[in-house]
Motif scaffolding. Structure first.
Motif, mmCIF file in Angstrom:
data_model
loop_
_atom_site.group_PDB
_atom_site.id
_atom_site.type_symbol
_atom_site.label_atom_id
_atom_site.label_comp_id
_atom_site.label_asym_id
_atom_site.label_seq_id
_atom_site.Cartn_x
_atom_site.Cartn_y
_atom_site.Cartn_z
ATOM 1 N N ARG A 1 0.833 -1.206 0.000
ATOM 2 C CA ARG A 1 0.000 0.000 0.000
ATOM 3 C C ARG A 1 0.870 1.260 0.000
ATOM 4 N N PRO A 2 0.365 2.353 -0.575
ATOM 5 C CA PRO A 2 1.150 3.595 -0.650
ATOM 6 C C PRO A 2 1.130 4.365 0.672
ATOM 7 N N LEU A 3 1.644 3.739 1.720
ATOM 8 C CA LEU A 3 1.684 4.375 3.025
ATOM 9 C C LEU A 3 3.002 5.113 3.207
ATOM 10 N N SER A 4 2.941 6.260 3.825
ATOM 11 C CA SER A 4 4.152 6.997 4.140
ATOM 12 C C SER A 4 4.818 6.404 5.363
ATOM 13 N N SER A 5 6.132 6.519 5.449
ATOM 14 C CA SER A 5 6.817 6.106 6.662
ATOM 15 C C SER A 5 6.315 6.983 7.807
ATOM 16 N N GLY A 6 6.025 6.337 8.928
ATOM 17 C CA GLY A 6 5.455 7.050 10.067
ATOM 18 C C GLY A 6 3.950 6.884 10.185
ATOM 19 N N ALA A 7 3.335 6.183 9.229
ATOM 20 C CA ALA A 7 1.882 5.986 9.257
ATOM 21 C C ALA A 7 1.476 5.053 10.397
ATOM 22 N N THR A 8 0.361 5.354 11.023
ATOM 23 C CA THR A 8 -0.260 4.462 12.012
ATOM 24 C C THR A 8 -1.668 4.162 11.514
ATOM 25 N N VAL A 9 -1.950 2.902 11.249
ATOM 26 C CA VAL A 9 -3.203 2.544 10.594
ATOM 27 C C VAL A 9 -3.929 1.439 11.375
ATOM 28 N N ASP A 10 -5.221 1.351 11.131
ATOM 29 C CA ASP A 10 -6.071 0.310 11.707
ATOM 30 C C ASP A 10 -6.624 -0.479 10.522
ATOM 31 N N LEU A 11 -6.422 -1.792 10.546
ATOM 32 C CA LEU A 11 -6.907 -2.614 9.431
ATOM 33 C C LEU A 11 -8.394 -2.446 9.194
#
Length: 239
Positions: free
Chosen positions: A226-236
């Motif tokens: 996925r195109p996530l930036s470094s430092g991202a905090t995500v919930d599935l």
């Protein structure tokens, strides 16, 4: 060997499911845990370590360095999954030794081992990922879970901070949702006085609201594409 993958706590639960579903061909999968005994789609190796013991952290750092010496593959990945919800209960009354162990495993170990991985991979010219397992508890406080809440919040803030640094490694934190693991089974046995929110977790189990470890693992591995930036905090649950 094209991929080198570390998974902490890969002997059970989400960690074991992650090891079984590594999405890379020709992967060497290393389980950082006390017990081992898991399996992987590729080569499976157990590096025995109690990550709640400060004295073990330097051993793990040397292990990273030894494994990476001369590595010329396509990617390196570290999924830090190991953690504990114990002890459950008001901070003033729970066992102090268990509480200290929880703080070390849930809060300190991810930061120290994450730093060690970043240092060990700093000179590599390949795809690099560091994935930290978080929880909805990082943002929602639960009485009886003070060490667990604080530990996961620390993980997320560490990821946000390191994500601002030029590491060359994509660092993300992920909350997998409520997963049907042995940890959840233990939570449901707790008395309401120790954990007032316990009935919510019992209801999720009764009504089929839990996901399987395999579903969680699939979602976690999907983050690498996925195109996530470094430092991202995500919930599935939000993807």
């Amino acid at each position: 060997m094209r991929s080198l993958v570390w998974i902490s706590g890969a002997s059970a639960g989400i960690g074991a499911a992650l090891a079984r579903t590594v999405p890379f061909e020709q992967a060497r999968v290393i389980d950082l845990s006390r017990s081992g005994g898991g399996s992987a789609r590729g080569e499976y190796v157990h590096f025995r370590a109690d990550l709640a013991e400060v004295s073990e952290w330097q051993r793990v750092e040397r292990h990273f360095e030894d494994e990476l010496a001369g590595f010329d593959g396509e990617r390196v990945v570290f999924v830090h999954n190991a953690g504990t919800v114990a002890p459950i209960g008001p901070a003033a009354v729970v066992d102090p030794a268990q509480y200290a162990r929880s703080v070390l495993l849930n809060s300190a170990a991810p930061q120290v081992l994450g730093r060690a991985f970043l240092r060990a991979t700093a000179e590599l010219d390949c795809e690099k990922h560091l994935v930290m397992l978080s929880s909805g508890a990082a943002r929602k406080p639960y009485p009886g879970w003070s060490a667990y809440n604080a530990g996961k919040a620390a993980v997320e803030q560490w990821v946000r901070s390191v994500g601002e640094e030029p590491t060359g490694c994509r660092v993300v934190a992920v909350a997998p949702g409520v997963v049907d693991t042995a940890m959840q089974s233990e939570i449901r046995k707790v008395d309401e006085q120790a954990f007032p929110a316990v009935e919510r977790f019992r209801d999720l189990h009764r009504t089929g609201g839990l996901i399987t470890p395999e579903q969680a693992a699939t979602g976690i591995w999907s983050l690498l594409d996925r195109p996530l930036s470094s430092g991202a905090t995500v919930d599935l649950r939000d993807l």
